[in-house]
Design a protein around this motif. Structure first.
Motif, short mmCIF file in Angstrom:
data_model
loop_
_atom_site.label_atom_id
_atom_site.label_comp_id
_atom_site.label_asym_id
_atom_site.label_seq_id
_atom_site.Cartn_x
_atom_site.Cartn_y
_atom_site.Cartn_z
N GLY A 139 39.42 129.72 -32.38
CA GLY A 139 40.02 128.58 -31.70
C GLY A 139 40.12 127.41 -32.66
O GLY A 139 39.55 127.42 -33.75
N TYR A 140 40.85 126.41 -32.23
CA TYR A 140 41.07 125.24 -33.08
C TYR A 140 40.42 124.02 -32.45
O TYR A 140 40.47 123.83 -31.24
N GLY A 141 39.81 123.19 -33.32
CA GLY A 141 39.18 121.97 -32.87
C GLY A 141 39.80 120.77 -33.57
O GLY A 141 40.62 120.90 -34.47
N LYS A 142 39.35 119.61 -33.15
CA LYS A 142 39.83 118.36 -33.73
C LYS A 142 38.75 117.79 -34.66
O LYS A 142 37.56 117.93 -34.40
N PRO A 143 39.16 117.14 -35.74
CA PRO A 143 38.19 116.58 -36.68
C PRO A 143 37.46 115.36 -36.11
O PRO A 143 38.01 114.64 -35.28
N THR A 144 36.25 115.16 -36.59
CA THR A 144 35.45 114.00 -36.23
C THR A 144 35.35 113.08 -37.45
O THR A 144 35.68 113.50 -38.57
N PRO A 145 34.86 111.85 -37.27
CA PRO A 145 34.64 110.99 -38.44
C PRO A 145 33.67 111.64 -39.45
O PRO A 145 33.85 111.49 -40.66
N LYS A 146 32.66 112.37 -38.97
CA LYS A 146 31.73 113.06 -39.87
C LYS A 146 32.48 114.11 -40.68
O LYS A 146 32.20 114.30 -41.87
N ASP A 147 33.44 114.80 -40.05
CA ASP A 147 34.23 115.80 -40.78
C ASP A 147 34.97 115.16 -41.95
O ASP A 147 35.02 115.72 -43.05
N GLU A 148 35.55 114.00 -41.72
CA GLU A 148 36.27 113.32 -42.80
C GLU A 148 35.32 112.91 -43.93
O GLU A 148 35.64 113.06 -45.11
N LYS A 149 34.13 112.45 -43.57
CA LYS A 149 33.15 112.04 -44.58
C LYS A 149 32.69 113.24 -45.41
O LYS A 149 32.63 113.17 -46.64
#
Length: 156
Positions: free
Chosen positions: A2-12
Protein backbone atom coordinates in the motif's frame (compact mmCIF):
# COMPACT_ATOMS: atom_id res chain seq x y z
CA UNK A 1 1.76 -3.17 -0.89
CA UNK A 2 0.00 0.00 0.00
CA UNK A 3 0.97 3.62 -0.30
CA UNK A 4 1.32 6.16 2.49
CA UNK A 5 1.92 9.86 2.79
CA UNK A 6 5.21 11.36 3.99
CA UNK A 7 5.59 12.96 7.40
CA UNK A 8 7.92 15.80 8.45
CA UNK A 9 10.17 13.12 10.03
CA UNK A 10 10.31 11.34 6.65
CA UNK A 11 11.60 14.51 5.01
CA UNK A 12 14.23 14.98 7.73
CA UNK A 13 15.47 11.39 7.46
CA UNK A 14 15.43 11.48 3.66
CA UNK A 15 17.57 14.61 3.77
CA UNK A 16 20.17 12.60 5.73
CA UNK A 17 20.03 9.76 3.18
CA UNK A 18 20.39 12.27 0.33
CA UNK A 19 23.40 13.81 2.05
CA UNK A 20 24.95 10.33 2.28
CA UNK A 21 24.31 9.91 -1.46
CA UNK A 22 25.99 13.27 -2.14
CA UNK A 23 29.03 12.18 -0.12
CA UNK A 24 29.18 8.98 -2.18
CA UNK A 25 29.01 11.00 -5.41
CA UNK A 26 31.80 13.27 -4.18
CA UNK A 27 33.89 10.13 -3.64
CA UNK A 28 33.23 8.91 -7.17
CA UNK A 29 30.71 6.28 -6.09
CA UNK A 30 27.10 5.47 -7.02
CA UNK A 31 24.55 8.08 -6.02
CA UNK A 32 22.34 6.07 -3.65
CA UNK A 33 21.99 6.42 0.10
CA UNK A 34 19.96 4.47 2.67
CA UNK A 35 19.04 4.95 6.30
CA UNK A 36 17.40 2.53 8.76
CA UNK A 37 15.36 4.19 11.52
CA UNK A 38 13.90 2.37 14.50
CA UNK A 39 11.72 4.65 16.60
CA UNK A 40 14.08 7.66 16.80
CA UNK A 41 17.34 5.70 16.55
CA UNK A 42 19.36 5.53 13.35
CA UNK A 43 20.53 1.92 13.04
CA UNK A 44 22.46 2.44 9.80
CA UNK A 45 23.28 5.21 7.36
CA UNK A 46 25.23 4.17 4.30
CA UNK A 47 25.47 4.25 0.51
CA UNK A 48 25.78 1.84 -2.40
CA UNK A 49 28.94 -0.14 -1.57
CA UNK A 50 29.72 -1.67 -4.97
CA UNK A 51 32.92 0.32 -5.43
CA UNK A 52 34.24 -0.86 -2.06
CA UNK A 53 33.16 -4.50 -2.23
CA UNK A 54 32.88 -5.13 -6.00
CA UNK A 55 29.64 -6.95 -5.10
CA UNK A 56 26.91 -5.98 -7.56
CA UNK A 57 24.24 -6.81 -4.97
CA UNK A 58 25.66 -4.33 -2.45
CA UNK A 59 22.97 -1.72 -3.08
CA UNK A 60 22.49 1.01 -0.47
CA UNK A 61 19.56 -0.82 1.15
CA UNK A 62 21.47 -4.11 1.31
CA UNK A 63 24.49 -2.29 2.79
CA UNK A 64 22.26 -0.74 5.46
CA UNK A 65 20.68 -4.11 6.30
CA UNK A 66 24.13 -5.72 6.55
CA UNK A 67 25.49 -2.88 8.66
CA UNK A 68 22.65 -3.35 11.16
CA UNK A 69 22.49 -7.16 10.84
CA UNK A 70 23.48 -8.04 14.40
CA UNK A 71 21.05 -5.52 15.83
CA UNK A 72 18.26 -6.67 13.50
CA UNK A 73 18.85 -10.32 14.44
CA UNK A 74 18.45 -9.47 18.11
CA UNK A 75 15.15 -7.64 17.56
CA UNK A 76 11.72 -9.17 17.86
CA UNK A 77 9.37 -9.29 14.89
CA UNK A 78 7.39 -6.41 16.43
CA UNK A 79 10.53 -4.29 16.80
CA UNK A 80 11.58 -4.89 13.19
CA UNK A 81 8.04 -4.00 12.06
CA UNK A 82 8.60 -0.56 13.63
CA UNK A 83 11.63 0.15 11.41
CA UNK A 84 11.40 2.51 8.46
CA UNK A 85 13.98 2.31 5.68
CA UNK A 86 14.75 5.48 3.75
CA UNK A 87 16.28 5.12 0.30
CA UNK A 88 17.20 7.77 -2.24
CA UNK A 89 16.00 5.61 -5.14
CA UNK A 90 12.99 3.32 -5.42
CA UNK A 91 14.06 -0.13 -4.17
CA UNK A 92 14.69 -2.81 -6.75
CA UNK A 93 12.99 -6.18 -6.43
CA UNK A 94 15.99 -7.76 -4.67
CA UNK A 95 16.13 -5.02 -2.05
CA UNK A 96 12.38 -4.83 -1.54
CA UNK A 97 12.26 -8.59 -1.04
CA UNK A 98 15.09 -8.46 1.51
CA UNK A 99 13.38 -5.60 3.34
CA UNK A 100 10.13 -7.55 3.50
CA UNK A 101 11.82 -10.80 4.56
CA UNK A 102 13.26 -8.98 7.59
CA UNK A 103 9.78 -7.84 8.55
CA UNK A 104 10.31 -4.14 7.87
CA UNK A 105 6.88 -2.75 7.10
CA UNK A 106 7.65 0.74 5.77
CA UNK A 107 9.90 1.91 2.94
CA UNK A 108 10.25 5.59 2.10
CA UNK A 109 12.03 6.52 -1.10
CA UNK A 110 12.83 9.63 -3.03
CA UNK A 111 13.55 9.23 -6.74
CA UNK A 112 11.45 6.83 -8.75
CA UNK A 113 12.95 4.32 -11.18
CA UNK A 114 11.70 6.46 -14.05
CA UNK A 115 13.80 9.39 -12.74
CA UNK A 116 17.06 7.47 -13.11
CA UNK A 117 18.86 6.07 -16.04
CA UNK A 118 17.31 3.10 -17.84
CA UNK A 119 19.69 0.69 -16.10
CA UNK A 120 17.98 1.24 -12.72
CA UNK A 121 14.68 -0.18 -13.89
CA UNK A 122 13.80 -3.58 -12.43
CA UNK A 123 12.95 -5.05 -15.82
CA UNK A 124 12.85 -2.84 -18.89
CA UNK A 125 9.46 -1.16 -18.86
CA UNK A 126 8.35 -2.61 -15.51
CA UNK A 127 8.32 -1.07 -12.04
CA UNK A 128 7.81 -2.54 -8.59
CA UNK A 129 4.12 -1.70 -8.83
CA UNK A 130 3.79 -4.09 -11.76
CA UNK A 131 5.72 -6.97 -10.20
CA UNK A 132 3.91 -9.84 -8.51
CA UNK A 133 3.31 -9.20 -4.79
CA UNK A 134 4.40 -12.80 -4.14
CA UNK A 135 8.00 -11.58 -4.07
CA UNK A 136 7.45 -9.77 -0.78
CA UNK A 137 6.39 -11.12 2.59
CA UNK A 138 3.44 -9.38 4.12
CA UNK A 139 2.24 -5.86 3.58
CA UNK A 140 4.71 -3.04 3.12
CA UNK A 141 3.75 0.60 3.17
CA UNK A 142 5.56 2.44 0.37
CA UNK A 143 6.00 6.20 0.61
CA UNK A 144 7.34 7.39 -2.76
CA UNK A 145 8.67 10.73 -3.95
CA UNK A 146 9.94 12.23 -0.67
CA UNK A 147 12.30 15.05 -1.75
CA UNK A 148 12.03 13.59 -5.25
CA UNK A 149 13.37 16.60 -7.13
CA UNK A 150 16.58 16.63 -5.07
CA UNK A 151 17.12 12.92 -5.59
CA UNK A 152 16.23 12.96 -9.28
CA UNK A 153 19.01 15.47 -9.93
CA UNK A 154 21.59 13.08 -8.44
CA UNK A 155 20.35 9.93 -10.21
CA UNK A 156 21.51 11.00 -13.64
Amino acid sequence: MGYGKPTPKDEKMMALALNEARLAIAGGKASMGALLLWLDEILALTHNMFFETRDMTDHAQMAALRKAARRLSAMSHQERAAITIYVTLQPCLMCLSAISFLGIKRAVYSALNEDGQERVEIVHGLTIEQINNAFVRGPIELVPGVLREEASASCN
